[in-house]
Scaffold this motif. Sequence first.
Motif, PDB file in Angstrom:
ATOM      1  N   ARG A 112      32.411  49.190  42.620  1.00 49.80           N
ATOM      2  CA  ARG A 112      32.717  48.057  41.749  1.00 49.80           C
ATOM      3  C   ARG A 112      34.202  47.689  41.812  1.00 49.80           C
ATOM      4  O   ARG A 112      34.940  47.770  40.817  1.00 49.80           O
ATOM      5  CB  ARG A 112      32.288  48.351  40.311  1.00 49.80           C
ATOM      6  N   ASN A 177      34.104  44.013  33.464  1.00 50.44           N
ATOM      7  CA  ASN A 177      33.385  43.675  34.691  1.00 50.44           C
ATOM      8  C   ASN A 177      33.451  42.198  35.064  1.00 50.44           C
ATOM      9  O   ASN A 177      33.089  41.833  36.181  1.00 50.44           O
ATOM     10  CB  ASN A 177      31.926  44.116  34.571  1.00 50.44           C
ATOM     11  N   THR A 180      35.560  42.133  38.134  1.00 54.21           N
ATOM     12  CA  THR A 180      35.181  42.857  39.342  1.00 54.21           C
ATOM     13  C   THR A 180      34.512  41.908  40.329  1.00 54.21           C
ATOM     14  O   THR A 180      34.030  40.836  39.960  1.00 54.21           O
ATOM     15  CB  THR A 180      34.215  44.007  39.023  1.00 54.21           C
ATOM     16  N   GLY A 183      30.966  41.469  39.213  1.00 50.15           N
ATOM     17  CA  GLY A 183      30.854  40.651  38.017  1.00 50.15           C
ATOM     18  C   GLY A 183      30.948  39.169  38.347  1.00 50.15           C
ATOM     19  O   GLY A 183      30.164  38.350  37.857  1.00 50.15           O
TER      20      GLY A 183
END
Length: 329
Positions: A112, A177, A180, A183
Amino acid sequence: MAVSTVLHGSGRNVRVSEETAEKIRKAARELRYQPNTIARSLRSQKTSTVGVVFQHFERLSEDNPYYPQMLNGVMAALFEENYTLALCPKLVQGDDPVAIWDGRFDGVLWARPDFTEASVEKLRHSSIPLVMMHAPPGSAEGVSTFSADNHGALQLVTKHLAELGHRHITFVVDEVNEHTAEGRARAAAFLSATQESGLQGDIWTWDERPRTLEQYRSRKRSHTAMATFSDTLAGHLLLTCREIGIQVPRDLSIVGFDSSSFCDRTTPKLTSVFQPVEQIAYEATTHLLALIKGGKPGSDRPTPVSSLYECGLDVRESTSSPSSWKIIK
C-alpha cells in the motif's frame, strides 16, 4: 581455508582429509564456535532478509485480518527459501527517500505505497530489487506491481447495489488511505463504475467520528448505500450507525472490501468484495525473490510485471433494497 571448507562448505578447491576435518569440527565444538552472520553477509553482499514496508501499519487485531492474511502469504514464500522477514514502519526515513537501501535487505516489498513523484523517481534507480503490492499498474516505471482488479471489483459492487434499487451511493475512504496509490485507484474505479452503471456516485473521506457522520447526514443527501475502502473501515461504519440510530441495511446498505473472516462476525454480517490477499502476497514475494536471484552475475534479471487479480463479491446481510428513504436526505 581448511576451516572454511569444513564449517561453511566454501573453498571447494581445498582438499581436507577426514581426519583433519574431524579435528576442526571438534575444536569448533570445544570453542563453541558460532559463525558471524554479519561478517559473512559483508563478503557475500547478501543478508537473506527481505523488508516488508507498511508506512501506515495498524495493530494486529481480530477486526483487521488483512495484515495476518498478507503476512501469511509473504512468510509462505520467504520461509521456504530460508529468508528472514523484517517489518518496517516506513520506506522514507527523514529527508532521504532511499535510506531503506542501506544494505540491511536483499529486497523490499512495499505494501500500500504512498509516494510522491520525487520518491517514484528514486525508486526507479534503487540499488536493490523492489516490488509493490496493492499498487495499480504503472505506479512506478520499471517496478513490478501486484494488485487487485479494483475497477472490476467496484463494478461488481455498483452492479449489486443497482440491482437492489440504489441510485445514489458513496465511496468511503479513511484519511490515511485516501493518499495511498490503492486508495486513489479505488476511488477512481468507483466513480468510473458508477458512471458506467448510470448511478450517482460521490467520494467521502471519513475521520471515523460519529459526529462527522451525523454532519454528513444533515447535508440533505439522498445516498442509500456506501461502499468502503476496507472491511475495517466498514466495521467502524457499522458500529457508528448503530450508535447514532441508523439501521443497516434498512436505512443504509454498506459494502466492505477484503471479505475477511471479520465479515461474519459483524452485526449485520458484512457484504464485501473478496480479494485473494494471501495469493497476491505470496506471488509478489516470489517475484521479489526471483529479482533478488536474478541480480547474481551471469544470470538474467526477470522483467518487471504488473499483475491484476480478479475479485468477487460475497453478499451477506448488510445490503438490501432501499426500503427507507429517510437516510441522508
